[in-house]
Scaffold this motif. Structure first.
Motif, PDB file in Angstrom:
ATOM      1  N   ASN A 140       0.925  -1.459  -0.048  1.00 39.10           N
ATOM      2  CA  ASN A 140      -0.081  -0.033  -0.004  1.00 39.10           C
ATOM      3  C   ASN A 140       0.558   0.695  -0.429  1.00 39.10           C
ATOM      4  OD1 ASN A 140       0.889  -0.369   2.656  1.00 39.10           O
ATOM      5  ND2 ASN A 140      -0.785   0.131   3.430  1.00 39.10           N
ATOM      6  N   GLY A 141       2.227   1.143  -0.657  1.00 39.76           N
ATOM      7  CA  GLY A 141       3.091   2.511  -0.182  1.00 39.76           C
ATOM      8  C   GLY A 141       2.341   3.536  -1.331  1.00 39.76           C
ATOM      9  N   VAL A 142       3.153   4.706  -1.152  1.00 37.09           N
ATOM     10  CA  VAL A 142       2.923   5.852  -1.657  1.00 37.09           C
ATOM     11  C   VAL A 142       4.032   6.385  -2.836  1.00 37.09           C
ATOM     12  CG1 VAL A 142       1.637   7.872  -2.061  1.00 37.09           C
ATOM     13  CG2 VAL A 142       0.885   6.432  -0.561  1.00 37.09           C
ATOM     14  N   LEU A 143       4.100   6.966  -3.766  1.00 34.82           N
ATOM     15  CA  LEU A 143       5.319   7.516  -4.069  1.00 34.82           C
ATOM     16  C   LEU A 143       4.621   9.128  -3.862  1.00 34.82           C
ATOM     17  CD1 LEU A 143       7.893   8.014  -5.563  1.00 34.82           C
ATOM     18  CD2 LEU A 143       6.286   7.507  -7.746  1.00 34.82           C
ATOM     19  N   VAL A 144       5.604  10.164  -3.355  1.00 38.13           N
ATOM     20  CA  VAL A 144       5.084  11.314  -4.063  1.00 38.13           C
ATOM     21  C   VAL A 144       6.294  12.365  -4.568  1.00 38.13           C
ATOM     22  CG1 VAL A 144       4.678  13.091  -2.669  1.00 38.13           C
ATOM     23  CG2 VAL A 144       3.559  11.178  -2.006  1.00 38.13           C
ATOM     24  N   ILE A 145       6.625  12.505  -5.881  1.00 40.28           N
ATOM     25  CA  ILE A 145       7.143  13.334  -6.711  1.00 40.28           C
ATOM     26  C   ILE A 145       6.759  14.931  -6.442  1.00 40.28           C
ATOM     27  CG2 ILE A 145       8.412  13.840  -8.385  1.00 40.28           C
ATOM     28  CD1 ILE A 145       7.753  11.303  -9.183  1.00 40.28           C
ATOM     29  N   ASN A 146       8.174  15.826  -5.832  1.00 44.11           N
ATOM     30  CA  ASN A 146       7.140  17.284  -6.372  1.00 44.11           C
ATOM     31  C   ASN A 146       7.776  17.686  -7.422  1.00 44.11           C
ATOM     32  OD1 ASN A 146       7.751  20.365  -6.569  1.00 44.11           O
ATOM     33  ND2 ASN A 146       9.950  20.798  -5.425  1.00 44.11           N
ATOM     34  N   LEU A 147       7.445  18.061  -8.473  1.00 42.49           N
ATOM     35  CA  LEU A 147       7.277  18.938 -10.145  1.00 42.49           C
ATOM     36  C   LEU A 147       7.675  19.990  -9.760  1.00 42.49           C
ATOM     37  CD1 LEU A 147       5.001  16.631 -12.015  1.00 42.49           C
ATOM     38  CD2 LEU A 147       7.030  16.041 -11.874  1.00 42.49           C
ATOM     39  N   ALA A 148       8.941  20.475 -10.691  1.00 40.53           N
ATOM     40  CA  ALA A 148       9.192  22.254 -10.370  1.00 40.53           C
ATOM     41  C   ALA A 148      10.036  22.156 -11.116  1.00 40.53           C
ATOM     42  CB  ALA A 148       9.809  22.766  -8.832  1.00 40.53           C
ATOM     43  N   GLY A 149      10.179  23.656 -11.789  1.00 40.86           N
ATOM     44  CA  GLY A 149      11.245  24.447 -12.516  1.00 40.86           C
ATOM     45  C   GLY A 149      10.716  24.477 -13.540  1.00 40.86           C
ATOM     46  N   ASP A 150      11.477  24.027 -14.822  1.00 41.50           N
ATOM     47  CA  ASP A 150      10.558  24.293 -16.179  1.00 41.50           C
ATOM     48  C   ASP A 150       9.368  23.327 -16.926  1.00 41.50           C
ATOM     49  OD1 ASP A 150      11.538  26.660 -16.688  1.00 41.50           O
ATOM     50  OD2 ASP A 150      13.830  26.251 -17.169  1.00 41.50           O
ATOM     51  N   SER A 196      -1.904  20.382  -8.303  1.00 41.13           N
ATOM     52  CA  SER A 196      -0.939  22.152  -8.380  1.00 41.13           C
ATOM     53  C   SER A 196      -0.546  23.135  -6.993  1.00 41.13           C
ATOM     54  CB  SER A 196      -1.806  22.956  -9.621  1.00 41.13           C
ATOM     55  OG  SER A 196      -2.476  23.428  -9.341  1.00 41.13           O
ATOM     56  N   VAL A 197       0.229  23.685  -7.381  1.00 40.71           N
ATOM     57  CA  VAL A 197       0.723  24.889  -5.986  1.00 40.71           C
ATOM     58  C   VAL A 197       1.168  26.169  -6.423  1.00 40.71           C
ATOM     59  CG1 VAL A 197       2.080  24.740  -4.443  1.00 40.71           C
ATOM     60  CG2 VAL A 197       1.916  22.582  -5.372  1.00 40.71           C
ATOM     61  N   PRO A 198      -0.096  26.510  -6.619  1.00 39.79           N
ATOM     62  CA  PRO A 198      -0.043  27.779  -7.415  1.00 39.79           C
ATOM     63  C   PRO A 198       0.750  28.744  -6.407  1.00 39.79           C
ATOM     64  CG  PRO A 198      -2.412  27.396  -7.177  1.00 39.79           C
ATOM     65  CD  PRO A 198      -1.447  25.672  -6.245  1.00 39.79           C
ATOM     66  N   ASP A 199       1.024  28.673  -5.421  1.00 41.34           N
ATOM     67  CA  ASP A 199       1.816  29.160  -4.364  1.00 41.34           C
ATOM     68  C   ASP A 199       3.172  29.042  -5.066  1.00 41.34           C
ATOM     69  OD1 ASP A 199      -0.565  29.730  -3.180  1.00 41.34           O
ATOM     70  OD2 ASP A 199      -0.210  29.854  -1.315  1.00 41.34           O
ATOM     71  N   ASP A 200       3.817  28.187  -4.989  1.00 42.81           N
ATOM     72  CA  ASP A 200       5.405  27.897  -6.064  1.00 42.81           C
ATOM     73  C   ASP A 200       4.944  27.329  -6.898  1.00 42.81           C
ATOM     74  OD1 ASP A 200       5.307  28.297  -2.836  1.00 42.81           O
ATOM     75  OD2 ASP A 200       5.189  25.209  -2.535  1.00 42.81           O
ATOM     76  N   GLY A 201       4.378  28.276  -7.776  1.00 44.66           N
ATOM     77  CA  GLY A 201       4.320  26.974  -8.882  1.00 44.66           C
ATOM     78  C   GLY A 201       4.229  25.493  -9.788  1.00 44.66           C
ATOM     79  N   ASN A 202       4.531  24.815  -8.436  1.00 43.73           N
ATOM     80  CA  ASN A 202       4.854  24.278  -8.815  1.00 43.73           C
ATOM     81  C   ASN A 202       4.060  22.283  -8.541  1.00 43.73           C
ATOM     82  OD1 ASN A 202       6.670  25.318  -7.506  1.00 43.73           O
ATOM     83  ND2 ASN A 202       7.437  23.272  -6.209  1.00 43.73           N
ATOM     84  N   HIS A 203       3.787  21.630  -8.979  1.00 40.32           N
ATOM     85  CA  HIS A 203       3.108  20.262  -9.465  1.00 40.32           C
ATOM     86  C   HIS A 203       3.148  18.977  -8.351  1.00 40.32           C
ATOM     87  CE1 HIS A 203       1.429  21.966 -12.640  1.00 40.32           C
ATOM     88  NE2 HIS A 203       0.387  21.638 -12.927  1.00 40.32           N
ATOM     89  N   VAL A 204       2.692  18.440  -7.776  1.00 37.19           N
ATOM     90  CA  VAL A 204       2.541  16.978  -6.811  1.00 37.19           C
ATOM     91  C   VAL A 204       2.403  16.778  -6.875  1.00 37.19           C
ATOM     92  CG1 VAL A 204       3.155  16.714  -4.672  1.00 37.19           C
ATOM     93  CG2 VAL A 204       3.419  19.175  -4.910  1.00 37.19           C
ATOM     94  N   LEU A 205       2.705  15.022  -7.138  1.00 32.62           N
ATOM     95  CA  LEU A 205       2.177  14.000  -8.090  1.00 32.62           C
ATOM     96  C   LEU A 205       2.163  12.753  -6.917  1.00 32.62           C
ATOM     97  CD1 LEU A 205       3.890  11.841 -11.255  1.00 32.62           C
ATOM     98  CD2 LEU A 205       3.266  10.824  -9.499  1.00 32.62           C
ATOM     99  N   TYR A 206       1.317  12.148  -6.318  1.00 34.27           N
ATOM    100  CA  TYR A 206       1.400  11.417  -5.948  1.00 34.27           C
ATOM    101  C   TYR A 206       0.968   9.472  -6.647  1.00 34.27           C
ATOM    102  CZ  TYR A 206      -0.267  15.225  -3.269  1.00 34.27           C
ATOM    103  OH  TYR A 206      -0.154  16.341  -2.392  1.00 34.27           O
ATOM    104  N   ALA A 207       1.126   8.623  -6.483  1.00 38.72           N
ATOM    105  CA  ALA A 207       0.951   7.292  -7.298  1.00 38.72           C
ATOM    106  C   ALA A 207       1.211   6.337  -6.263  1.00 38.72           C
ATOM    107  CB  ALA A 207       2.155   7.494  -8.156  1.00 38.72           C
ATOM    108  N   PHE A 208      -0.205   5.702  -5.791  1.00 37.88           N
ATOM    109  CA  PHE A 208      -0.356   4.386  -5.408  1.00 37.88           C
ATOM    110  C   PHE A 208       0.050   3.202  -6.231  1.00 37.88           C
ATOM    111  CE2 PHE A 208      -2.782   8.690  -4.995  1.00 37.88           C
ATOM    112  CZ  PHE A 208      -2.728   8.442  -3.699  1.00 37.88           C
ATOM    113  N   LYS A 209       0.553   2.637  -4.864  1.00 41.08           N
ATOM    114  CA  LYS A 209       1.111   0.917  -5.559  1.00 41.08           C
ATOM    115  C   LYS A 209      -0.115   0.274  -4.984  1.00 41.08           C
ATOM    116  CE  LYS A 209       4.052  -2.803  -5.351  1.00 41.08           C
ATOM    117  NZ  LYS A 209       5.121  -3.377  -4.876  1.00 41.08           N
ATOM    118  N   GLU A 210      -0.868   0.381  -4.358  1.00 36.67           N
ATOM    119  CA  GLU A 210      -2.567  -0.468  -4.252  1.00 36.67           C
ATOM    120  C   GLU A 210      -3.688  -1.147  -5.454  1.00 36.67           C
ATOM    121  OE1 GLU A 210      -6.792  -0.039  -1.129  1.00 36.67           O
ATOM    122  OE2 GLU A 210      -4.505   1.558  -1.123  1.00 36.67           O
ATOM    123  N   ARG A 211      -3.330  -2.582  -5.699  1.00 36.59           N
ATOM    124  CA  ARG A 211      -4.263  -3.075  -6.499  1.00 36.59           C
ATOM    125  C   ARG A 211      -5.433  -1.700  -5.912  1.00 36.59           C
ATOM    126  NH1 ARG A 211      -2.743  -7.141  -9.119  1.00 36.59           N
ATOM    127  NH2 ARG A 211      -0.584  -7.859  -9.104  1.00 36.59           N
TER     128      ARG A 211
END
Length: 289
Positions: free
Chosen positions: A193-203, A226-241
């Motif tokens: 049930n693990g979770v991958l979380v990635i900060n996506l920022a920059g160009d 999206s994270v409008p305050d910082d100009g980022n996106h955050v990605l969450y990926a879920f392994k749970e079937r």
């Protein structure tokens, strides 16, 4: 503990003292010129008396720490990365790729006493700032390693509950992590049930294709906000079937988490539900092709 070289900030907007990893005999004029023309090759810190900021260049601030509340998360994107607690509230094993100023390490070490955290950072000059950013010492609950995050993941034991990725260089998202092999390794090393979380920022070009690779490896079980305050996106990926968020329950649980951690989990849950219904992850993945 290092004794940083100090000089007044030469920047128009970022006021305060600049801290550099340089010997006492370094020439202030040369350092000032290299900071201004962005040829200075090492990460540096600006201290304005209220907060400390880590920079790779003055255009790309990496981390912020409040001197009054160092264990709080000052940047909105780091708060949103903690939204994994909605789905995995009691992680035992957390791996972080990309140390920066250590905001996530400090917060997790302080707020999640039942979790062991391993942070992997490629740049030894970033790790050299750990005392300046008040990171706890290595011990039974924390290990900070110098190395390549992708190589570490290849050899890591399975069973990671949460994998946090906040890895950048001067150009943006770390290129060694923007490939299918990394995401397949991430999927393999996560617990059921693990979770991958990635900060996506920059160009956006620097992380073009990342969302699509995550969706491929995680069978489309991906949420992007999206994270409008910082100009980022955050990605969450879920392994749970057959991952299927119970949104009504999550909105209720978010109130409990907010009381426990002081973060706006209610807003995080609302944003994640809306992004899911709008198919934001797929739209961003198609844009990256």
């Amino acid at each position: 503990m290092i004794q940083p070289y100090e000089l007044p900030s030469p920047f128009e907007v970022e006021k305060g003292i600049v801290l550099l990893l340089e010997p006492p005999w370094a020439r202030a004029g040369e350092l000032r010129a290299r900071l201004l023309d962005e040829s200075y090759p090492k990460p540096f810190v600006i201290d304005d008396g209220k907060s400390r900021f880590l920079y790779f260049s003055v255009r790309l601030m990496q981390s912020e720490m409040s001197l009054k509340a160092p264990n709080d998360l000052a940047l909105r994107y780091t708060q949103k990365m903690m939204a994994f607690l909605l789905f995995h509230p009691r992680p035992k094993r957390i791996v972080l790729i990309g140390l920066g100023g250590g905001s996530l390490v400090r917060f997790c070490h302080h707020r999640l006493p039942g979790a062991h955290m391993t942070a992997v950072e490629l740049d030894p000059d970033v790790i050299a700032w750990r005392d300046t950013f008040m990171l706890p010492p290595d011990g039974p609950r924390l290990q900070i390693l110098q190395g390549d995050g992708a190589e570490y993941l290849e050899q890591a034991a399975k069973g990671i509950d949460v994998l946090l990725v906040d890895a950048f260089d001067k150009t943006g998202f770390a290129p060694g992590l923007a490939n299918r092999e990394f995401f397949e390794n991430a999927y393999a090393r996560l617990a059921g049930n693990g979770v991958l979380v990635i900060n996506l920022a920059g160009d956006r070009e620097s992380y073009a294709g990342v969302i699509g690779e995550a969706m491929h490896a995680f069978d489309d079980q991906v949420i992007v906000i999206s994270v409008p305050d910082d100009g980022n996106h955050v990605l969450y990926a879920f392994k749970e079937r057959w991952f299927e968020p119970r949104w009504r329950w999550l909105h209720s649980f978010a109130k409990e988490l907010r009381a426990n951690y002081g973060l706006d989990f209610a807003a995080f849950a609302q944003k994640m539900e809306r992004a899911t219904k709008l198919g934001l992850a797929r739209r961003e993945a198609l844009r990256g092709r």
